[in-house]
Write an enzyme that holds these catalytic residues in place. Structure first.
Site, PDB file in Angstrom:
ATOM      1  N   SER A   1       0.810  -1.119  -0.088  1.00  0.00           N
ATOM      2  CA  SER A   1      -0.016   0.110   0.056  1.00  0.00           C
ATOM      3  C   SER A   1       0.542   1.214   0.009  1.00  0.00           C
ATOM      4  O   SER A   1       1.843   1.282  -0.673  1.00  0.00           O
ATOM      5  CB  SER A   1      -0.890  -0.072   1.370  1.00  0.00           C
TER       6      SER A   1
ATOM      7  N   ASP B   1      -5.789  -3.235  -2.781  1.00  0.00           N
ATOM      8  CA  ASP B   1      -4.786  -3.005  -1.675  1.00  0.00           C
ATOM      9  C   ASP B   1      -4.069  -4.308  -1.118  1.00  0.00           C
ATOM     10  O   ASP B   1      -4.895  -5.205  -0.749  1.00  0.00           O
ATOM     11  CB  ASP B   1      -5.473  -2.258  -0.746  1.00  0.00           C
TER      12      ASP B   1
END
Length: 305
Positions: free
Chosen positions: A49, A176
């Site tokens: 991320s 993500d």
């Protein structure tokens, strides 16, 4: 900076792991800058991320970009808001942030030459969740022959559920990387590559515990066409907390050094440049205070690099 020869690491045998956390990376980018200032270049780097941005900025050896990405850049009029969200571009305008700004002459030009030179002798991984197959994927040098290939994968790794649209790469959908089995900390990727010692950069204080997900039915409706994402979101708190517990054990055993924020002054969606700058400076100050202990853990004397 144009670099035509490989850039060798100055520290071997320890993996550097960057946790995600959106704009909380303003704080942990301070540790990144401190490592670059000290010329501490480890031979394995991983991020998930927002941590994937920290990882590639570290490899490009660019303290300006490391700092600017999570501070002043938030004032860019194309950074994203509810208007871009309504247009399907995301609350964070992901295509602009990751795939456009790193190009030459743009808001956050990325030093591809230095990154490529460092990648020759430093192994790296950035993680994303493959929503098509319901599995975690860790990309590296072999997957990114061009800047475009790299940045679309950094974008995929950073695609926060709901607020950012999924990314399609080679016909498969990604979100993500924090939805993977390690909960957003690439400990599994480093171990898979054979590393047993870890410098881990966390974005939550030591006493933080992720609470179980509420309103699971809403996420299932939102991701009715991608049920793997809803399942991964449901499981993430337990996975994340378990990874952190494992890190505490590694720390006690002397196998990990954990950079843990003394405070975390911003949330993952913070947009105030003043607050983001203050967060970065707080992280940098903590990193500089801890640098002697980090050097000791890495086995590096102050005059060795």
């Amino acid at each position: 900076m144009v670099v035509s020869t490989p850039l060798d690491p100055t520290v071997t045998g320890t993996a550097l792991l960057f946790e995600g956390g959106g704009m909380r990376a303003s704080y942990t980018s301070g540790l990144l800058v401190a490592l670059l200032e000290a010329r501490l270049h480890l031979d394995w780097v991983g991020g998930i991320s927002a941590g994937s941005s920290n990882a590639v900025n570290y490899l490009s050896r660019d303290p300006w970009r490391a700092r600017h990405s999570f501070t002043d850049f938030a004032a860019d009029p194309q950074f994203g808001d509810w208007r871009t969200f309504a247009r399907g571009q995301g609350l964070f305008n992901a295509r602009y942030i990751y795939e456009e700004t790193g190009l030459p002459g743009q808001a956050l030009p990325f030093d591809w030459e230095t990154f490529s030179a460092a990648s020759v002798s430093t192994r790296w991984r950035i993680g994303a969740f493959n929503a098509t197959r319901g599995v975690q994927v860790h990309w590296g040098r072999e997957d990114t022959p061009t800047l475009t290939d790299l940045m679309v994968r950094v974008r995929a790794s950073s695609t926060m559920p709901v607020v950012m649209p999924p990314v399609t790469i080679d016909g498969e959908v990604y979100v993500d990387g924090a939805l993977g089995p390690a909960g957003g900390i690439p400990l599994d990727a480093a171990r898979a590559d054979g590393w047993e010692r870890f410098l881990v950069v966390l974005t939550q204080p030591r006493d933080y515990v992720k609470e179980p997900l509420r309103n699971d039915w809403l996420l299932r409706r939102w991701y009715r066409r991608l049920p793997t994402v809803a399942d991964a979101l449901r499981d993430r708190p337990a996975r994340y907390n378990a990874t952190r517990e494992e890190l505490w054990e590694l720390e006690r055993a002397g196998a990990a050094y954990l950079f843990v924020p003394e405070v975390m002054p911003v949330g993952n969606g913070e947009r105030s440049v003043a607050r983001l700058r203050a967060s970065h400076e707080a992280g940098l100050a903590q990193a500089r205070r801890e640098l002697p202990a980090i050097r000791e853990f890495l086995g590096v004397t102050s005059d060795a690099v």
